[in-house]
Design a protein around this motif. Structure first.
Motif, PDB file in Angstrom:
ATOM      1  N   VAL A  37       0.859  -1.169   0.000  1.00 37.82           N
ATOM      2  CA  VAL A  37       0.000   0.000   0.000  1.00 37.82           C
ATOM      3  C   VAL A  37       0.904   1.231   0.000  1.00 37.82           C
ATOM      4  O   VAL A  37       2.108   1.130   0.156  1.00 37.82           O
ATOM      5  N   THR A  38       0.300   2.377  -0.197  1.00 35.32           N
ATOM      6  CA  THR A  38       1.055   3.627  -0.164  1.00 35.32           C
ATOM      7  C   THR A  38       0.154   4.720   0.361  1.00 35.32           C
ATOM      8  O   THR A  38      -0.989   4.460   0.741  1.00 35.32           O
ATOM      9  N   GLY A  39       0.658   5.946   0.387  1.00 37.35           N
ATOM     10  CA  GLY A  39      -0.116   7.045   0.938  1.00 37.35           C
ATOM     11  C   GLY A  39      -0.792   7.878  -0.135  1.00 37.35           C
ATOM     12  O   GLY A  39      -0.800   7.537  -1.310  1.00 37.35           O
ATOM     13  N   GLN A  40      -1.365   9.004   0.298  1.00 37.69           N
ATOM     14  CA  GLN A  40      -1.985   9.984  -0.581  1.00 37.69           C
ATOM     15  C   GLN A  40      -3.176   9.395  -1.369  1.00 37.69           C
ATOM     16  O   GLN A  40      -3.721   8.367  -1.006  1.00 37.69           O
ATOM     17  N   THR A  41      -3.540  10.043  -2.442  1.00 39.27           N
ATOM     18  CA  THR A  41      -4.709   9.623  -3.219  1.00 39.27           C
ATOM     19  C   THR A  41      -4.499   8.260  -3.864  1.00 39.27           C
ATOM     20  O   THR A  41      -5.428   7.453  -3.956  1.00 39.27           O
ATOM     21  N   ALA A  42      -3.268   8.003  -4.315  1.00 35.13           N
ATOM     22  CA  ALA A  42      -2.967   6.696  -4.906  1.00 35.13           C
ATOM     23  C   ALA A  42      -3.172   5.586  -3.882  1.00 35.13           C
ATOM     24  O   ALA A  42      -3.671   4.504  -4.210  1.00 35.13           O
ATOM     25  N   GLY A  43      -2.788   5.854  -2.644  1.00 33.27           N
ATOM     26  CA  GLY A  43      -2.968   4.861  -1.588  1.00 33.27           C
ATOM     27  C   GLY A  43      -4.433   4.564  -1.331  1.00 33.27           C
ATOM     28  O   GLY A  43      -4.821   3.406  -1.126  1.00 33.27           O
ATOM     29  N   LEU A  44      -5.259   5.609  -1.343  1.00 32.41           N
ATOM     30  CA  LEU A  44      -6.693   5.410  -1.160  1.00 32.41           C
ATOM     31  C   LEU A  44      -7.264   4.567  -2.296  1.00 32.41           C
ATOM     32  O   LEU A  44      -8.055   3.640  -2.077  1.00 32.41           O
ATOM     33  N   ALA A  45      -6.834   4.867  -3.528  1.00 32.42           N
ATOM     34  CA  ALA A  45      -7.312   4.099  -4.685  1.00 32.42           C
ATOM     35  C   ALA A  45      -6.894   2.639  -4.579  1.00 32.42           C
ATOM     36  O   ALA A  45      -7.684   1.730  -4.874  1.00 32.42           O
ATOM     37  N   ILE A  46      -5.665   2.397  -4.147  1.00 36.89           N
ATOM     38  CA  ILE A  46      -5.177   1.023  -4.030  1.00 36.89           C
ATOM     39  C   ILE A  46      -5.940   0.251  -2.959  1.00 36.89           C
ATOM     40  O   ILE A  46      -6.298  -0.918  -3.151  1.00 36.89           O
ATOM     41  N   LEU A  47      -6.225   0.889  -1.835  1.00 35.46           N
ATOM     42  CA  LEU A  47      -6.997   0.215  -0.796  1.00 35.46           C
ATOM     43  C   LEU A  47      -8.399  -0.132  -1.294  1.00 35.46           C
ATOM     44  O   LEU A  47      -8.914  -1.218  -1.004  1.00 35.46           O
ATOM     45  N   ILE A  48      -9.017   0.776  -2.036  1.00 28.43           N
ATOM     46  CA  ILE A  48     -10.335   0.485  -2.615  1.00 28.43           C
ATOM     47  C   ILE A  48     -10.246  -0.704  -3.561  1.00 28.43           C
ATOM     48  O   ILE A  48     -11.118  -1.592  -3.560  1.00 28.43           O
ATOM     49  N   CYS A  49      -9.185  -0.745  -4.352  1.00 34.75           N
ATOM     50  CA  CYS A  49      -8.998  -1.859  -5.293  1.00 34.75           C
ATOM     51  C   CYS A  49      -8.807  -3.181  -4.563  1.00 34.75           C
ATOM     52  O   CYS A  49      -9.371  -4.207  -4.959  1.00 34.75           O
ATOM     53  N   TYR A  50      -8.001  -3.168  -3.500  1.00 32.89           N
ATOM     54  CA  TYR A  50      -7.794  -4.396  -2.726  1.00 32.89           C
ATOM     55  C   TYR A  50      -9.103  -4.874  -2.099  1.00 32.89           C
ATOM     56  O   TYR A  50      -9.363  -6.071  -1.995  1.00 32.89           O
ATOM     57  N   GLY A  51      -9.926  -3.917  -1.666  1.00 27.30           N
ATOM     58  CA  GLY A  51     -11.169  -4.284  -0.992  1.00 27.30           C
ATOM     59  C   GLY A  51     -12.289  -4.691  -1.926  1.00 27.30           C
ATOM     60  O   GLY A  51     -13.185  -5.444  -1.530  1.00 27.30           O
ATOM     61  N   THR A  52     -12.235  -4.218  -3.173  1.00 25.84           N
ATOM     62  CA  THR A  52     -13.339  -4.465  -4.104  1.00 25.84           C
ATOM     63  C   THR A  52     -12.959  -5.326  -5.307  1.00 25.84           C
ATOM     64  O   THR A  52     -13.843  -5.909  -5.946  1.00 25.84           O
ATOM     65  N   GLY A  53     -11.669  -5.367  -5.633  1.00 29.41           N
ATOM     66  CA  GLY A  53     -11.239  -6.078  -6.837  1.00 29.41           C
ATOM     67  C   GLY A  53     -11.327  -5.229  -8.089  1.00 29.41           C
ATOM     68  O   GLY A  53     -11.052  -5.715  -9.194  1.00 29.41           O
ATOM     69  N   TRP A  54     -11.693  -3.956  -7.938  1.00 30.26           N
ATOM     70  CA  TRP A  54     -11.762  -3.066  -9.088  1.00 30.26           C
ATOM     71  C   TRP A  54     -10.354  -2.723  -9.585  1.00 30.26           C
ATOM     72  O   TRP A  54      -9.381  -2.825  -8.838  1.00 30.26           O
ATOM     73  N   ALA A  55     -10.252  -2.302 -10.840  1.00 26.87           N
ATOM     74  CA  ALA A  55      -8.972  -1.922 -11.424  1.00 26.87           C
ATOM     75  C   ALA A  55      -8.523  -0.568 -10.872  1.00 26.87           C
ATOM     76  O   ALA A  55      -9.342   0.332 -10.653  1.00 26.87           O
TER      77      ALA A  55
END
Length: 200
Positions: A37-55
């Motif tokens: 994972v990482t921080g900032q907006t990219a980190g938020l997007a990555i967490l959403i992807c991990y939780g949902t499976g979205w690209a």
């Protein structure tokens, strides 16, 4: 006597934004390969992807949309246009690159350092060409202007919350390696992107 900062030409801005976005996209491919994972907006997007499976690409692109209004008010239309372009390039490349770029077994320590360096170099290129990749930095500056609360603290608090949430989606060791990557990223920017030292 200090030298005036030279203005970049259109072609130089185009090259800088393309380079920075590409480096960041490579970093995202490696980061997600390692499950980091990482921080900032990219980190938020990555967490959403991990939780949902979205690209990552579409999620990252959509998350950034609300921040362009703040960016317009704080930095003006040129900054917003360049940032929109950088985000669009990164979003597109993050969907295309996995077809052509494959990572084998990678030690997490090496991966963390490489992710931090790649992202740091990419962001420095974008910053120096009047662009960015994320909205949280804009929010931080907006809060700082309105309240006096330092932008850096806003970003730090946001990132701390992200990493706490990450513990519910990733094991503590992976989150720890991810934190190392974030430290390398911030050190890379702090040491190499200083207006009092560099003129471009």
């Amino acid at each position: 006597m200090s030298l005036p900062s030279p203005r970049h030409s259109f072609s130089e801005d185009a090259q800088g934004i393309a380079f920075g976005s590409f480096m960041a996209a490579v970093s995202v491919v490696l980061l997600t390969h390692l499950g980091f994972v990482t921080g900032q907006t990219a980190g938020l997007a990555i967490l959403i992807c991990y939780g949902t499976g979205w690209a990552f690409g579409p999620v990252f692109f959509v998350i950034n949309l609300p921040f362009y209004w703040l960016g317009w008010k704080r930095f003006g239309p040129t900054f917003v246009a360049k940032s929109f372009l950088a985000v669009a390039i990164l979003s597109a490349l993050s969907m295309v690159l996995p077809e052509y770029l494959h990572f084998g077994e990678t030690h997490p320590a090496v991966g963390a350092v490489l992710v931090g360096c790649l992202t740091g170099v990419g962001l420095i290129a974008l910053f120096r060409h009047g662009s960015s990749l994320g909205g949280i930095g804009i929010v931080g500056l907006y809060v700082q202007d309105a309240t006096g609360f330092r932008a850096g603290w806003v970003q730090l608090i946001f990132d701390a919350c992200l990493f706490l949430v990450a513990l519910s989606l990733r094991d503590p060791i992976t989150v720890g390696w991810s934190f190392l990557g974030a430290v390398i990223l911030n050190l890379t920017i702090a040491v190499n992107h200083r207006k009092d030292r560099y003129i471009a």
